[in-house]
Design a protein around this motif. Structure first.
Motif, PDB file in Angstrom:
ATOM      1  N   ALA A   9     -10.102 -19.875  -6.003  1.00 49.22           N
ATOM      2  CA  ALA A   9     -10.006 -19.394  -4.625  1.00 49.22           C
ATOM      3  C   ALA A   9      -8.841 -18.418  -4.484  1.00 49.22           C
ATOM      4  O   ALA A   9      -7.774 -18.607  -5.073  1.00 49.22           O
ATOM      5  N   SER A  10      -9.054 -17.347  -3.710  1.00 49.78           N
ATOM      6  CA  SER A  10      -7.980 -16.385  -3.475  1.00 49.78           C
ATOM      7  C   SER A  10      -8.189 -15.693  -2.140  1.00 49.78           C
ATOM      8  O   SER A  10      -9.286 -15.711  -1.581  1.00 49.78           O
ATOM      9  N   GLY A  11      -7.108 -15.096  -1.644  1.00 54.49           N
ATOM     10  CA  GLY A  11      -7.200 -14.363  -0.390  1.00 54.49           C
ATOM     11  C   GLY A  11      -6.034 -13.410  -0.244  1.00 54.49           C
ATOM     12  O   GLY A  11      -4.983 -13.572  -0.866  1.00 54.49           O
ATOM     13  N   MET A  12      -6.243 -12.392   0.589  1.00 47.35           N
ATOM     14  CA  MET A  12      -5.210 -11.392   0.836  1.00 47.35           C
ATOM     15  C   MET A  12      -5.182 -11.102   2.325  1.00 47.35           C
ATOM     16  O   MET A  12      -6.235 -10.997   2.961  1.00 47.35           O
ATOM     17  N   THR A  13      -3.978 -10.983   2.886  1.00 47.38           N
ATOM     18  CA  THR A  13      -3.825 -10.728   4.309  1.00 47.38           C
ATOM     19  C   THR A  13      -2.571  -9.890   4.532  1.00 47.38           C
ATOM     20  O   THR A  13      -1.645  -9.949   3.711  1.00 47.38           O
ATOM     21  N   PRO A  14      -2.510  -9.114   5.606  1.00 37.18           N
ATOM     22  CA  PRO A  14      -1.273  -8.385   5.888  1.00 37.18           C
ATOM     23  C   PRO A  14      -0.113  -9.371   6.075  1.00 37.18           C
ATOM     24  O   PRO A  14      -0.286 -10.449   6.651  1.00 37.18           O
ATOM     25  N   LEU A  15       1.048  -9.012   5.577  1.00 42.17           N
ATOM     26  CA  LEU A  15       2.245  -9.831   5.715  1.00 42.17           C
ATOM     27  C   LEU A  15       2.857  -9.569   7.082  1.00 42.17           C
ATOM     28  O   LEU A  15       3.051  -8.414   7.473  1.00 42.17           O
ATOM     29  N   LEU A  16       3.143 -10.646   7.819  1.00 44.29           N
ATOM     30  CA  LEU A  16       3.687 -10.531   9.172  1.00 44.29           C
ATOM     31  C   LEU A  16       5.133 -10.989   9.220  1.00 44.29           C
ATOM     32  O   LEU A  16       5.528 -11.912   8.496  1.00 44.29           O
ATOM     33  N   ASP A  17       5.919 -10.372  10.104  1.00 43.09           N
ATOM     34  CA  ASP A  17       7.299 -10.822  10.303  1.00 43.09           C
ATOM     35  C   ASP A  17       7.321 -11.955  11.330  1.00 43.09           C
ATOM     36  O   ASP A  17       6.269 -12.411  11.794  1.00 43.09           O
ATOM     37  N   ASP A  37       0.878  -1.171   0.000  1.00 41.14           N
ATOM     38  CA  ASP A  37       0.000   0.000   0.000  1.00 41.14           C
ATOM     39  C   ASP A  37       0.915   1.220   0.000  1.00 41.14           C
ATOM     40  O   ASP A  37       1.652   1.453   0.964  1.00 41.14           O
ATOM     41  N   THR A  38       0.919   1.988  -1.074  1.00 38.91           N
ATOM     42  CA  THR A  38       1.852   3.105  -1.203  1.00 38.91           C
ATOM     43  C   THR A  38       1.548   4.265  -0.254  1.00 38.91           C
ATOM     44  O   THR A  38       2.405   5.118  -0.038  1.00 38.91           O
ATOM     45  N   GLU A  39       0.366   4.293   0.334  1.00 35.79           N
ATOM     46  CA  GLU A  39       0.029   5.366   1.283  1.00 35.79           C
ATOM     47  C   GLU A  39       0.445   5.018   2.709  1.00 35.79           C
ATOM     48  O   GLU A  39       0.888   5.887   3.445  1.00 35.79           O
ATOM     49  N   THR A  40       0.304   3.747   3.102  1.00 30.82           N
ATOM     50  CA  THR A  40       0.619   3.344   4.477  1.00 30.82           C
ATOM     51  C   THR A  40       1.923   2.568   4.587  1.00 30.82           C
ATOM     52  O   THR A  40       2.478   2.461   5.677  1.00 30.82           O
ATOM     53  N   GLY A  41       2.400   1.981   3.487  1.00 31.23           N
ATOM     54  CA  GLY A  41       3.609   1.164   3.509  1.00 31.23           C
ATOM     55  C   GLY A  41       3.366  -0.271   3.944  1.00 31.23           C
ATOM     56  O   GLY A  41       4.293  -1.075   3.980  1.00 31.23           O
ATOM     57  N   VAL A  42       2.131  -0.622   4.278  1.00 29.97           N
ATOM     58  CA  VAL A  42       1.807  -1.977   4.738  1.00 29.97           C
ATOM     59  C   VAL A  42       1.943  -2.959   3.569  1.00 29.97           C
ATOM     60  O   VAL A  42       1.487  -2.698   2.466  1.00 29.97           O
ATOM     61  N   ASN A  43       2.606  -4.105   3.836  1.00 34.55           N
ATOM     62  CA  ASN A  43       2.781  -5.170   2.851  1.00 34.55           C
ATOM     63  C   ASN A  43       1.672  -6.200   3.025  1.00 34.55           C
ATOM     64  O   ASN A  43       1.312  -6.547   4.161  1.00 34.55           O
ATOM     65  N   TYR A  44       1.147  -6.699   1.909  1.00 35.98           N
ATOM     66  CA  TYR A  44       0.083  -7.703   1.913  1.00 35.98           C
ATOM     67  C   TYR A  44       0.513  -8.924   1.113  1.00 35.98           C
ATOM     68  O   TYR A  44       1.156  -8.788   0.069  1.00 35.98           O
ATOM     69  N   LEU A  45       0.135 -10.104   1.602  1.00 35.94           N
ATOM     70  CA  LEU A  45       0.372 -11.354   0.894  1.00 35.94           C
ATOM     71  C   LEU A  45      -0.924 -11.762   0.212  1.00 35.94           C
ATOM     72  O   LEU A  45      -1.974 -11.834   0.857  1.00 35.94           O
ATOM     73  N   PHE A  46      -0.849 -11.985  -1.096  1.00 32.76           N
ATOM     74  CA  PHE A  46      -1.996 -12.420  -1.890  1.00 32.76           C
ATOM     75  C   PHE A  46      -1.713 -13.820  -2.406  1.00 32.76           C
ATOM     76  O   PHE A  46      -0.615 -14.094  -2.897  1.00 32.76           O
ATOM     77  N   HIS A  47      -2.680 -14.731  -2.265  1.00 31.50           N
ATOM     78  CA  HIS A  47      -2.533 -16.102  -2.754  1.00 31.50           C
ATOM     79  C   HIS A  47      -3.760 -16.466  -3.570  1.00 31.50           C
ATOM     80  O   HIS A  47      -4.889 -16.199  -3.159  1.00 31.50           O
ATOM     81  N   ARG A  48      -3.519 -17.063  -4.761  1.00 28.44           N
ATOM     82  CA  ARG A  48      -4.624 -17.523  -5.597  1.00 28.44           C
ATOM     83  C   ARG A  48      -4.296 -18.918  -6.096  1.00 28.44           C
ATOM     84  O   ARG A  48      -3.184 -19.194  -6.526  1.00 28.44           O
TER      85      ARG A  48
END
Length: 53
Positions: free
Chosen positions: A36-44, A21-32
């Motif tokens: 079926a597909s889903g997106m979630t915040p990427l965690l360390d 997200d270029t506004e917040t810098g949050v990284n997301y993991l997308f899997h398809r």
């Protein structure tokens, strides 16, 4: 400029991507896989959201 930018992609049928997200810098993991597909915040390893600034 788009709000989300794809920074990583792998696979053709079983797809994994990382989006930022270029506004917040949050990284997301997308899997398809097929329909079926889903997106979630990427965690360390500590369970905190990965933020790219």
């Amino acid at each position: 400029m788009s709000r989300f930018k794809k920074i990583y992609s792998q696979g053709t049928v079983d797809i994994m991507e990382i989006w930022v997200d270029t506004e917040t810098g949050v990284n997301y993991l997308f899997h398809r896989n097929g329909n079926a597909s889903g997106m979630t915040p990427l965690l360390d390893r500590d369970g905190k959201v990965v933020v790219t600034r």
